[in-house]
Design a protein around this motif. Sequence first.
Motif, PDB file in Angstrom:
ATOM      1  N   LEU A  23       0.206  24.036  -9.881  1.00  0.00           N
ATOM      2  CA  LEU A  23      -0.028  24.161 -11.314  1.00  0.00           C
ATOM      3  C   LEU A  23      -1.241  25.044 -11.582  1.00  0.00           C
ATOM      4  CD1 LEU A  23       0.557  20.553 -12.694  1.00  0.00           C
ATOM      5  CD2 LEU A  23       1.635  22.627 -13.530  1.00  0.00           C
ATOM      6  N   ARG A  24      -2.265  24.878 -10.782  1.00  0.00           N
ATOM      7  CA  ARG A  24      -3.492  25.648 -10.972  1.00  0.00           C
ATOM      8  C   ARG A  24      -3.226  27.152 -10.841  1.00  0.00           C
ATOM      9  NH1 ARG A  24      -8.223  23.802 -11.403  1.00  0.00           N
ATOM     10  NH2 ARG A  24      -7.794  21.871 -10.292  1.00  0.00           N
ATOM     11  N   GLU A  25      -2.457  27.549  -9.830  1.00  0.00           N
ATOM     12  CA  GLU A  25      -2.159  28.967  -9.634  1.00  0.00           C
ATOM     13  C   GLU A  25      -1.419  29.555 -10.834  1.00  0.00           C
ATOM     14  OE1 GLU A  25      -1.604  28.985  -4.768  1.00  0.00           O
ATOM     15  OE2 GLU A  25       0.142  28.675  -6.060  1.00  0.00           O
ATOM     16  N   VAL A  26      -0.402  28.837 -11.296  1.00  0.00           N
ATOM     17  CA  VAL A  26       0.407  29.351 -12.405  1.00  0.00           C
ATOM     18  C   VAL A  26      -0.380  29.306 -13.711  1.00  0.00           C
ATOM     19  CG1 VAL A  26       2.529  29.022 -13.742  1.00  0.00           C
ATOM     20  CG2 VAL A  26       2.565  28.765 -11.252  1.00  0.00           C
ATOM     21  N   SER A  27      -1.146  28.250 -13.923  1.00  0.00           N
ATOM     22  CA  SER A  27      -1.907  28.152 -15.173  1.00  0.00           C
ATOM     23  C   SER A  27      -2.950  29.260 -15.257  1.00  0.00           C
ATOM     24  CB  SER A  27      -2.564  26.777 -15.309  1.00  0.00           C
ATOM     25  OG  SER A  27      -3.596  26.596 -14.369  1.00  0.00           O
ATOM     26  N   THR A  28      -3.562  29.597 -14.139  1.00  0.00           N
ATOM     27  CA  THR A  28      -4.540  30.689 -14.113  1.00  0.00           C
ATOM     28  C   THR A  28      -3.856  32.019 -14.410  1.00  0.00           C
ATOM     29  OG1 THR A  28      -5.930  29.510 -12.530  1.00  0.00           O
ATOM     30  CG2 THR A  28      -6.255  31.886 -12.694  1.00  0.00           C
ATOM     31  N   ALA A  29      -2.723  32.260 -13.760  1.00  0.00           N
ATOM     32  CA  ALA A  29      -2.002  33.522 -13.958  1.00  0.00           C
ATOM     33  C   ALA A  29      -1.455  33.643 -15.383  1.00  0.00           C
ATOM     34  CB  ALA A  29      -0.857  33.635 -12.951  1.00  0.00           C
ATOM     35  N   ALA A  30      -1.071  32.528 -15.991  1.00  0.00           N
ATOM     36  CA  ALA A  30      -0.503  32.543 -17.339  1.00  0.00           C
ATOM     37  C   ALA A  30      -1.574  32.439 -18.420  1.00  0.00           C
ATOM     38  CB  ALA A  30       0.494  31.396 -17.497  1.00  0.00           C
ATOM     39  N   ASN A  31      -2.813  32.192 -17.998  1.00  0.00           N
ATOM     40  CA  ASN A  31      -3.931  32.036 -18.931  1.00  0.00           C
ATOM     41  C   ASN A  31      -3.704  30.863 -19.888  1.00  0.00           C
ATOM     42  OD1 ASN A  31      -6.479  32.687 -19.805  1.00  0.00           O
ATOM     43  ND2 ASN A  31      -5.753  34.143 -21.359  1.00  0.00           N
ATOM     44  N   VAL A  32      -3.315  29.725 -19.304  1.00  0.00           N
ATOM     45  CA  VAL A  32      -3.112  28.498 -20.062  1.00  0.00           C
ATOM     46  C   VAL A  32      -3.787  27.376 -19.275  1.00  0.00           C
ATOM     47  CG1 VAL A  32      -0.868  28.032 -18.972  1.00  0.00           C
ATOM     48  CG2 VAL A  32      -1.375  27.030 -21.180  1.00  0.00           C
ATOM     49  N   SER A  33      -4.261  26.364 -19.962  1.00  0.00           N
ATOM     50  CA  SER A  33      -4.953  25.289 -19.247  1.00  0.00           C
ATOM     51  C   SER A  33      -3.984  24.538 -18.339  1.00  0.00           C
ATOM     52  CB  SER A  33      -5.615  24.320 -20.221  1.00  0.00           C
ATOM     53  OG  SER A  33      -4.662  23.480 -20.820  1.00  0.00           O
ATOM     54  N   LEU A  34      -4.515  24.048 -17.240  1.00  0.00           N
ATOM     55  CA  LEU A  34      -3.715  23.315 -16.274  1.00  0.00           C
ATOM     56  C   LEU A  34      -3.072  22.084 -16.926  1.00  0.00           C
ATOM     57  CD1 LEU A  34      -4.499  22.709 -12.625  1.00  0.00           C
ATOM     58  CD2 LEU A  34      -3.975  20.750 -14.033  1.00  0.00           C
ATOM     59  N   GLY A  35      -3.846  21.363 -17.722  1.00  0.00           N
ATOM     60  CA  GLY A  35      -3.321  20.160 -18.378  1.00  0.00           C
ATOM     61  C   GLY A  35      -2.196  20.461 -19.343  1.00  0.00           C
ATOM     62  N   TYR A  36      -2.343  21.553 -20.092  1.00  0.00           N
ATOM     63  CA  TYR A  36      -1.298  21.915 -21.058  1.00  0.00           C
ATOM     64  C   TYR A  36      -0.028  22.344 -20.340  1.00  0.00           C
ATOM     65  CZ  TYR A  36       0.628  23.433 -25.504  1.00  0.00           C
ATOM     66  OH  TYR A  36       1.415  23.554 -26.624  1.00  0.00           O
ATOM     67  N   LEU A  37      -0.165  23.114 -19.267  1.00  0.00           N
ATOM     68  CA  LEU A  37       1.010  23.512 -18.486  1.00  0.00           C
ATOM     69  C   LEU A  37       1.703  22.284 -17.906  1.00  0.00           C
ATOM     70  CD1 LEU A  37       2.846  25.668 -17.272  1.00  0.00           C
ATOM     71  CD2 LEU A  37       1.223  25.885 -15.379  1.00  0.00           C
ATOM     72  N   SER A  38       0.926  21.334 -17.449  1.00  0.00           N
ATOM     73  CA  SER A  38       1.498  20.096 -16.923  1.00  0.00           C
ATOM     74  C   SER A  38       2.288  19.357 -18.002  1.00  0.00           C
ATOM     75  CB  SER A  38       0.394  19.200 -16.369  1.00  0.00           C
ATOM     76  OG  SER A  38       0.910  17.961 -15.967  1.00  0.00           O
ATOM     77  N   GLU A  39       1.746  19.301 -19.206  1.00  0.00           N
ATOM     78  CA  GLU A  39       2.448  18.628 -20.311  1.00  0.00           C
ATOM     79  C   GLU A  39       3.738  19.359 -20.675  1.00  0.00           C
ATOM     80  OE1 GLU A  39      -0.774  16.283 -22.973  1.00  0.00           O
ATOM     81  OE2 GLU A  39      -0.889  18.485 -23.073  1.00  0.00           O
ATOM     82  N   ILE A  40       3.723  20.676 -20.601  1.00  0.00           N
ATOM     83  CA  ILE A  40       4.932  21.465 -20.876  1.00  0.00           C
ATOM     84  C   ILE A  40       5.985  21.163 -19.811  1.00  0.00           C
ATOM     85  CG2 ILE A  40       5.898  23.802 -20.906  1.00  0.00           C
ATOM     86  CD1 ILE A  40       3.220  24.675 -22.206  1.00  0.00           C
ATOM     87  N   GLU A  41       5.585  21.154 -18.552  1.00  0.00           N
ATOM     88  CA  GLU A  41       6.536  20.876 -17.465  1.00  0.00           C
ATOM     89  C   GLU A  41       7.112  19.473 -17.559  1.00  0.00           C
ATOM     90  OE1 GLU A  41       5.053  21.636 -13.549  1.00  0.00           O
ATOM     91  OE2 GLU A  41       5.148  23.807 -13.802  1.00  0.00           O
ATOM     92  N   ARG A  42       6.343  18.521 -18.044  1.00  0.00           N
ATOM     93  CA  ARG A  42       6.827  17.142 -18.177  1.00  0.00           C
ATOM     94  C   ARG A  42       7.593  16.918 -19.476  1.00  0.00           C
ATOM     95  NH1 ARG A  42       2.100  13.846 -18.286  1.00  0.00           N
ATOM     96  NH2 ARG A  42       0.832  15.702 -18.327  1.00  0.00           N
ATOM     97  N   GLY A  43       7.700  17.957 -20.307  1.00  0.00           N
ATOM     98  CA  GLY A  43       8.449  17.845 -21.553  1.00  0.00           C
ATOM     99  C   GLY A  43       7.706  17.109 -22.644  1.00  0.00           C
ATOM    100  N   GLN A  44       6.398  17.018 -22.537  1.00  0.00           N
ATOM    101  CA  GLN A  44       5.609  16.317 -23.543  1.00  0.00           C
ATOM    102  C   GLN A  44       5.113  17.238 -24.644  1.00  0.00           C
ATOM    103  OE1 GLN A  44       2.646  14.392 -21.113  1.00  0.00           O
ATOM    104  NE2 GLN A  44       3.939  12.594 -20.832  1.00  0.00           N
ATOM    105  N   LYS A  45       5.060  18.526 -24.374  1.00  0.00           N
ATOM    106  CA  LYS A  45       4.631  19.521 -25.359  1.00  0.00           C
ATOM    107  C   LYS A  45       5.669  20.619 -25.459  1.00  0.00           C
ATOM    108  CE  LYS A  45       0.441  17.936 -26.174  1.00  0.00           C
ATOM    109  NZ  LYS A  45       0.011  17.430 -27.431  1.00  0.00           N
ATOM    110  N   GLU A  46       5.814  21.165 -26.666  1.00  0.00           N
ATOM    111  CA  GLU A  46       6.715  22.297 -26.864  1.00  0.00           C
ATOM    112  C   GLU A  46       5.898  23.571 -26.835  1.00  0.00           C
ATOM    113  OE1 GLU A  46       9.936  22.206 -29.444  1.00  0.00           O
ATOM    114  OE2 GLU A  46       9.977  20.029 -29.602  1.00  0.00           O
ATOM    115  N   ALA A  47       6.285  24.493 -26.001  1.00  0.00           N
ATOM    116  CA  ALA A  47       5.566  25.759 -25.858  1.00  0.00           C
ATOM    117  C   ALA A  47       6.096  26.777 -26.861  1.00  0.00           C
ATOM    118  CB  ALA A  47       5.728  26.290 -24.442  1.00  0.00           C
ATOM    119  N   SER A  48       5.197  27.604 -27.378  1.00  0.00           N
ATOM    120  CA  SER A  48       5.607  28.696 -28.256  1.00  0.00           C
ATOM    121  C   SER A  48       6.327  29.757 -27.419  1.00  0.00           C
ATOM    122  CB  SER A  48       4.381  29.316 -28.925  1.00  0.00           C
ATOM    123  OG  SER A  48       3.577  29.966 -27.952  1.00  0.00           O
ATOM    124  N   SER A  49       7.015  30.652 -28.104  1.00  0.00           N
ATOM    125  CA  SER A  49       7.721  31.712 -27.387  1.00  0.00           C
ATOM    126  C   SER A  49       6.736  32.616 -26.644  1.00  0.00           C
ATOM    127  CB  SER A  49       8.580  32.535 -28.351  1.00  0.00           C
ATOM    128  OG  SER A  49       7.789  33.072 -29.394  1.00  0.00           O
TER     129      SER A  49
END
Length: 155
Positions: A23-49
Amino acid sequence: MVLLRRVIGDALRGRRQRQHRTLREVSTAANVSLGYLSEIERGQKEASSELLSSICDALGAQLSEVLREVSDTLALAEQLEGLETGRAVETPVAAAAAAGSARKVIPGTRKVTTPDTKITDGQVSVTVRHDSPLRTTLMATRNRRPGRTLERTAG
């Protein structure tokens, strides 16, 4: 009912894990926080386009590829949901298997159970189990012997 954000999260997590990335590698490359990316992957948050596009770029995937995977998963879930609710379904295999769905109420509770449904087209078998109103488990297996048989069992 399948939630779109969960299917998107599953698709993103699957791609990340197939690449053996954290998660850390992808969150850094995508410029998004690790916690937010984790929530997106778990289906807890809806990501913008825009955010989905950034995550896909970080994963080296086209947004259209991920959305196509999500679309295919949703289509399968809708067909299988149609089997359980008795609604009309579009595929002949699923339509033939839809007959005879039985639901039981467990005495002394409000819990409604649906027996496992197994659909086989000869090459692939799909088992559907409703664990709770918000959780359904799908298990697909490839059959060894080719042939066009259709069976539906309740377990």
